[in-house]
Design a protein around this motif. Structure first.
Motif, PDB file in Angstrom:
ATOM      1  N   LEU A  41       0.940  -1.225   0.132  1.00 58.82           N
ATOM      2  CA  LEU A  41      -0.051  -0.128   0.226  1.00 58.82           C
ATOM      3  C   LEU A  41       0.656   1.233   0.115  1.00 58.82           C
ATOM      4  O   LEU A  41       1.929   1.306   0.252  1.00 58.82           O
ATOM      5  CB  LEU A  41      -1.177   0.092   1.161  1.00 58.82           C
ATOM      6  CG  LEU A  41      -2.061  -1.069   1.518  1.00 58.82           C
ATOM      7  CD1 LEU A  41      -2.503  -0.793   2.168  1.00 58.82           C
ATOM      8  CD2 LEU A  41      -2.730  -0.979   0.304  1.00 58.82           C
ATOM      9  N   SER A  42       0.337   2.506  -0.175  1.00 60.72           N
ATOM     10  CA  SER A  42       1.274   3.565  -0.765  1.00 60.72           C
ATOM     11  C   SER A  42       0.303   4.088   0.632  1.00 60.72           C
ATOM     12  O   SER A  42      -0.019   3.743   2.105  1.00 60.72           O
ATOM     13  CB  SER A  42       0.664   4.808  -1.944  1.00 60.72           C
ATOM     14  OG  SER A  42      -0.842   5.189  -1.441  1.00 60.72           O
ATOM     15  N   ILE A  43       1.567   5.114   1.296  1.00 59.01           N
ATOM     16  CA  ILE A  43       1.173   6.268   2.561  1.00 59.01           C
ATOM     17  C   ILE A  43      -0.642   6.599   2.721  1.00 59.01           C
ATOM     18  O   ILE A  43      -0.391   7.606   3.661  1.00 59.01           O
ATOM     19  CB  ILE A  43       2.648   6.759   2.821  1.00 59.01           C
ATOM     20  CG1 ILE A  43       2.529   7.994   1.602  1.00 59.01           C
ATOM     21  CG2 ILE A  43       3.793   6.513   2.960  1.00 59.01           C
ATOM     22  CD1 ILE A  43       3.605   9.172   2.086  1.00 59.01           C
ATOM     23  N   ALA A  44      -0.450   6.816   1.494  1.00 61.70           N
ATOM     24  CA  ALA A  44      -1.892   7.549   1.126  1.00 61.70           C
ATOM     25  C   ALA A  44      -3.179   6.409   1.425  1.00 61.70           C
ATOM     26  O   ALA A  44      -4.192   7.020   0.945  1.00 61.70           O
ATOM     27  CB  ALA A  44      -2.244   7.891  -0.341  1.00 61.70           C
ATOM     28  N   GLY A  45      -2.686   5.444   1.825  1.00 67.39           N
ATOM     29  CA  GLY A  45      -3.886   4.097   2.093  1.00 67.39           C
ATOM     30  C   GLY A  45      -4.152   3.185   0.815  1.00 67.39           C
ATOM     31  O   GLY A  45      -5.122   2.433   0.252  1.00 67.39           O
ATOM     32  N   VAL A  46      -3.519   3.863  -0.900  1.00 74.23           N
ATOM     33  CA  VAL A  46      -4.116   3.463  -2.087  1.00 74.23           C
ATOM     34  C   VAL A  46      -2.522   2.119  -2.035  1.00 74.23           C
ATOM     35  O   VAL A  46      -1.728   2.542  -2.433  1.00 74.23           O
ATOM     36  CB  VAL A  46      -4.037   4.135  -3.249  1.00 74.23           C
ATOM     37  CG1 VAL A  46      -3.946   3.765  -4.799  1.00 74.23           C
ATOM     38  CG2 VAL A  46      -5.440   5.223  -3.261  1.00 74.23           C
ATOM     39  N   LYS A  47      -3.582   1.522  -3.051  1.00 76.30           N
ATOM     40  CA  LYS A  47      -2.684   0.224  -2.773  1.00 76.30           C
ATOM     41  C   LYS A  47      -1.702  -0.171  -4.708  1.00 76.30           C
ATOM     42  O   LYS A  47      -2.686   0.803  -5.424  1.00 76.30           O
ATOM     43  CB  LYS A  47      -3.850  -0.902  -3.132  1.00 76.30           C
ATOM     44  CG  LYS A  47      -4.508  -1.703  -4.184  1.00 76.30           C
ATOM     45  CD  LYS A  47      -5.544  -2.812  -4.078  1.00 76.30           C
ATOM     46  CE  LYS A  47      -6.489  -3.343  -5.344  1.00 76.30           C
ATOM     47  NZ  LYS A  47      -6.631  -4.278  -5.701  1.00 76.30           N
ATOM     48  N   PHE A  48      -1.016  -0.961  -4.255  1.00 81.92           N
ATOM     49  CA  PHE A  48       0.039  -0.410  -5.208  1.00 81.92           C
ATOM     50  C   PHE A  48      -0.841  -2.601  -6.267  1.00 81.92           C
ATOM     51  O   PHE A  48      -0.723  -3.398  -5.811  1.00 81.92           O
ATOM     52  CB  PHE A  48       0.897  -0.357  -5.858  1.00 81.92           C
ATOM     53  CG  PHE A  48       1.487  -0.006  -4.519  1.00 81.92           C
ATOM     54  CD1 PHE A  48       1.689   1.305  -5.579  1.00 81.92           C
ATOM     55  CD2 PHE A  48       2.484   0.447  -3.856  1.00 81.92           C
ATOM     56  CE1 PHE A  48       2.457   2.559  -4.867  1.00 81.92           C
ATOM     57  CE2 PHE A  48       2.961   1.458  -3.331  1.00 81.92           C
ATOM     58  CZ  PHE A  48       3.077   2.872  -3.512  1.00 81.92           C
ATOM     59  N   ASP A  49      -0.902  -2.257  -7.574  1.00 86.74           N
ATOM     60  CA  ASP A  49      -1.677  -3.053  -8.340  1.00 86.74           C
ATOM     61  C   ASP A  49      -0.773  -3.024  -9.640  1.00 86.74           C
ATOM     62  O   ASP A  49      -1.858  -2.663 -10.569  1.00 86.74           O
ATOM     63  CB  ASP A  49      -3.029  -3.429  -7.832  1.00 86.74           C
ATOM     64  CG  ASP A  49      -3.348  -4.633  -8.873  1.00 86.74           C
ATOM     65  OD1 ASP A  49      -2.856  -5.667  -8.958  1.00 86.74           O
ATOM     66  OD2 ASP A  49      -4.263  -4.900  -8.050  1.00 86.74           O
ATOM     67  N   PRO A  50       0.149  -3.763  -9.850  1.00 88.31           N
ATOM     68  CA  PRO A  50       0.457  -3.755 -11.684  1.00 88.31           C
ATOM     69  C   PRO A  50       0.741  -4.454 -13.046  1.00 88.31           C
ATOM     70  O   PRO A  50       0.509  -3.627 -13.532  1.00 88.31           O
ATOM     71  CB  PRO A  50       2.296  -4.117 -11.068  1.00 88.31           C
ATOM     72  CG  PRO A  50       1.999  -4.707 -10.150  1.00 88.31           C
ATOM     73  CD  PRO A  50       1.213  -4.440  -9.239  1.00 88.31           C
ATOM     74  N   GLN A  51      -0.385  -5.311 -12.302  1.00 88.20           N
ATOM     75  CA  GLN A  51      -1.193  -6.233 -13.380  1.00 88.20           C
ATOM     76  C   GLN A  51      -2.044  -5.910 -13.464  1.00 88.20           C
ATOM     77  O   GLN A  51      -2.866  -4.554 -13.033  1.00 88.20           O
ATOM     78  CB  GLN A  51      -1.034  -7.272 -13.071  1.00 88.20           C
ATOM     79  CG  GLN A  51       0.859  -7.731 -12.124  1.00 88.20           C
ATOM     80  CD  GLN A  51       0.998  -9.729 -12.420  1.00 88.20           C
ATOM     81  OE1 GLN A  51       0.606 -10.542 -13.126  1.00 88.20           O
ATOM     82  NE2 GLN A  51       0.945  -9.718 -10.482  1.00 88.20           N
ATOM     83  N   THR A  52      -2.557  -6.651 -14.416  1.00 88.97           N
ATOM     84  CA  THR A  52      -4.316  -6.035 -15.329  1.00 88.97           C
ATOM     85  C   THR A  52      -4.325  -7.599 -15.598  1.00 88.97           C
ATOM     86  O   THR A  52      -4.315  -8.270 -15.341  1.00 88.97           O
ATOM     87  CB  THR A  52      -4.023  -5.220 -16.379  1.00 88.97           C
ATOM     88  OG1 THR A  52      -3.277  -5.932 -17.581  1.00 88.97           O
ATOM     89  CG2 THR A  52      -2.934  -4.271 -16.541  1.00 88.97           C
ATOM     90  N   ALA A  53      -6.526  -7.376 -15.706  1.00 89.26           N
ATOM     91  CA  ALA A  53      -7.163  -8.570 -16.371  1.00 89.26           C
ATOM     92  C   ALA A  53      -7.409  -8.200 -17.675  1.00 89.26           C
ATOM     93  O   ALA A  53      -7.735  -9.440 -17.971  1.00 89.26           O
ATOM     94  CB  ALA A  53      -7.818  -8.431 -15.323  1.00 89.26           C
ATOM     95  N   GLU A  54      -6.539  -7.310 -19.118  1.00 89.08           N
ATOM     96  CA  GLU A  54      -7.421  -7.119 -19.720  1.00 89.08           C
ATOM     97  C   GLU A  54      -6.117  -8.409 -20.468  1.00 89.08           C
ATOM     98  O   GLU A  54      -4.997  -8.312 -20.503  1.00 89.08           O
ATOM     99  CB  GLU A  54      -6.655  -6.162 -20.341  1.00 89.08           C
ATOM    100  CG  GLU A  54      -8.686  -4.683 -20.319  1.00 89.08           C
ATOM    101  CD  GLU A  54      -7.977  -4.456 -18.669  1.00 89.08           C
ATOM    102  OE1 GLU A  54      -8.984  -4.363 -18.116  1.00 89.08           O
ATOM    103  OE2 GLU A  54      -7.078  -4.849 -18.294  1.00 89.08           O
ATOM    104  N   THR A  55      -6.938  -8.926 -20.898  1.00 83.87           N
ATOM    105  CA  THR A  55      -5.891 -10.333 -22.418  1.00 83.87           C
ATOM    106  C   THR A  55      -5.830  -9.972 -23.643  1.00 83.87           C
ATOM    107  O   THR A  55      -6.905  -9.365 -23.846  1.00 83.87           O
ATOM    108  CB  THR A  55      -6.002 -11.791 -21.915  1.00 83.87           C
ATOM    109  OG1 THR A  55      -6.992 -11.948 -21.847  1.00 83.87           O
ATOM    110  CG2 THR A  55      -5.324 -11.811 -20.574  1.00 83.87           C
ATOM    111  N   ALA A  56      -4.682 -10.494 -24.785  1.00 83.04           N
ATOM    112  CA  ALA A  56      -5.318  -9.903 -26.282  1.00 83.04           C
ATOM    113  C   ALA A  56      -5.167 -11.258 -26.754  1.00 83.04           C
ATOM    114  O   ALA A  56      -3.731 -12.402 -25.870  1.00 83.04           O
ATOM    115  CB  ALA A  56      -3.702  -9.775 -26.963  1.00 83.04           C
ATOM    116  N   THR A  57      -5.642 -12.180 -27.234  1.00 81.79           N
ATOM    117  CA  THR A  57      -5.563 -13.683 -27.802  1.00 81.79           C
ATOM    118  C   THR A  57      -5.178 -13.618 -29.784  1.00 81.79           C
ATOM    119  O   THR A  57      -5.806 -12.360 -30.041  1.00 81.79           O
ATOM    120  CB  THR A  57      -6.745 -14.589 -28.224  1.00 81.79           C
ATOM    121  OG1 THR A  57      -7.002 -14.337 -26.321  1.00 81.79           O
ATOM    122  CG2 THR A  57      -6.994 -15.570 -28.179  1.00 81.79           C
ATOM    123  N   CYS A  58      -4.164 -13.766 -29.683  1.00 81.03           N
ATOM    124  CA  CYS A  58      -3.897 -13.999 -31.315  1.00 81.03           C
ATOM    125  C   CYS A  58      -3.872 -14.981 -31.915  1.00 81.03           C
ATOM    126  O   CYS A  58      -5.004 -16.106 -31.606  1.00 81.03           O
ATOM    127  CB  CYS A  58      -1.763 -14.340 -31.297  1.00 81.03           C
ATOM    128  SG  CYS A  58      -1.360 -13.768 -29.866  1.00 81.03           S
TER     129      CYS A  58
END
Length: 208
Positions: A19-36
């Motif tokens: 968590l940041s000191i502001a209480g907001v979480k760090f969440d670097p990844q996404t749920a979005e995917t691309a299919t080839c």
């Protein structure tokens, strides 16, 4: 959060590192995917130039639940926490170690774009919000996907979790380059605090 962090030296992938000191979480990844066209699926990076995932000026947006979270460096957070030195304390990792940002970019990431071509071509992402389809052109890794990145030990000062020991204390760094936010932890932590890690080839190497 442990008051006395214990450094294990074993990288453990996590969904969100703290968590940041502001209480907001760090969440670097996404749920979005691309299919080839060949069926290969890649996870889309939040910080890239092909798909607009609604990041604001602080590299953040909201989840469907309404939870606001950071995918990268927040300039407002850094400015608010700045006490004058190069290192700015911006958060706490779930293993108790500090998360900091170097204003001078003194510590560089050890992740680099892969030199191998992507296995899939004509990769597309369908936006549920707009109904539009976005196609990722070419097979040369450009940072659009997690799998475009690979950890190269010694390529930068930081380890696979974007951490380093400074003045005898292990800390994690937010960086302006990939991985932007740590995607694994090097200390002991309560696994119930964070989701399980992932991220394909661009994430921390399993068992590292």
């Amino acid at each position: 959060f442990p008051l006395d962090p214990v450094y294990s030296g074993e990288a453990e992938p996590v969904k969100d590192p703290g968590l940041s000191i502001a209480g907001v979480k760090f969440d670097p990844q996404t749920a979005e995917t691309a299919t080839c066209s060949n069926g290969t699926t890649y996870r889309i990076e939040a910080v890239q130039d092909v798909v607009d995932l609604g990041l604001d000026m602080n590299n953040a947006h909201v989840q469907p639940t309404g939870a606001y979270h950071y995918h990268g460096v927040s300039s407002d957070l850094v400015d608010a926490a700045d006490t004058g030195g190069d290192l700015v304390h911006v958060g706490f990792a779930y293993d108790g170690h500090l998360i900091v940002y170097s204003k001078g970019g003194e510590y560089s990431s050890s992740y680099q774009l892969s030199t191998e071509e992507r296995a899939g071509a004509d990769c597309a992402w369908d936006s549920r919000a707009s109904g539009a389809t976005v196609v990722f052109e070419g097979t040369t890794p450009d940072g659009s996907f997690v799998e475009d990145w690979e950890y190269v030990e010694g390529a930068g000062e930081l380890d696979e979790c974007n951490g380093i020991e400074i003045d005898g204390e292990y800390v994690y760094l937010l960086t302006d380059e990939y991985p932007y936010v740590p995607r694994c932890l090097m200390g002991e932590f309560d696994a119930s605090q964070t989701g399980p890690g992932g991220g394909g080839n661009g994430g921390p190497p399993p068992g590292a």
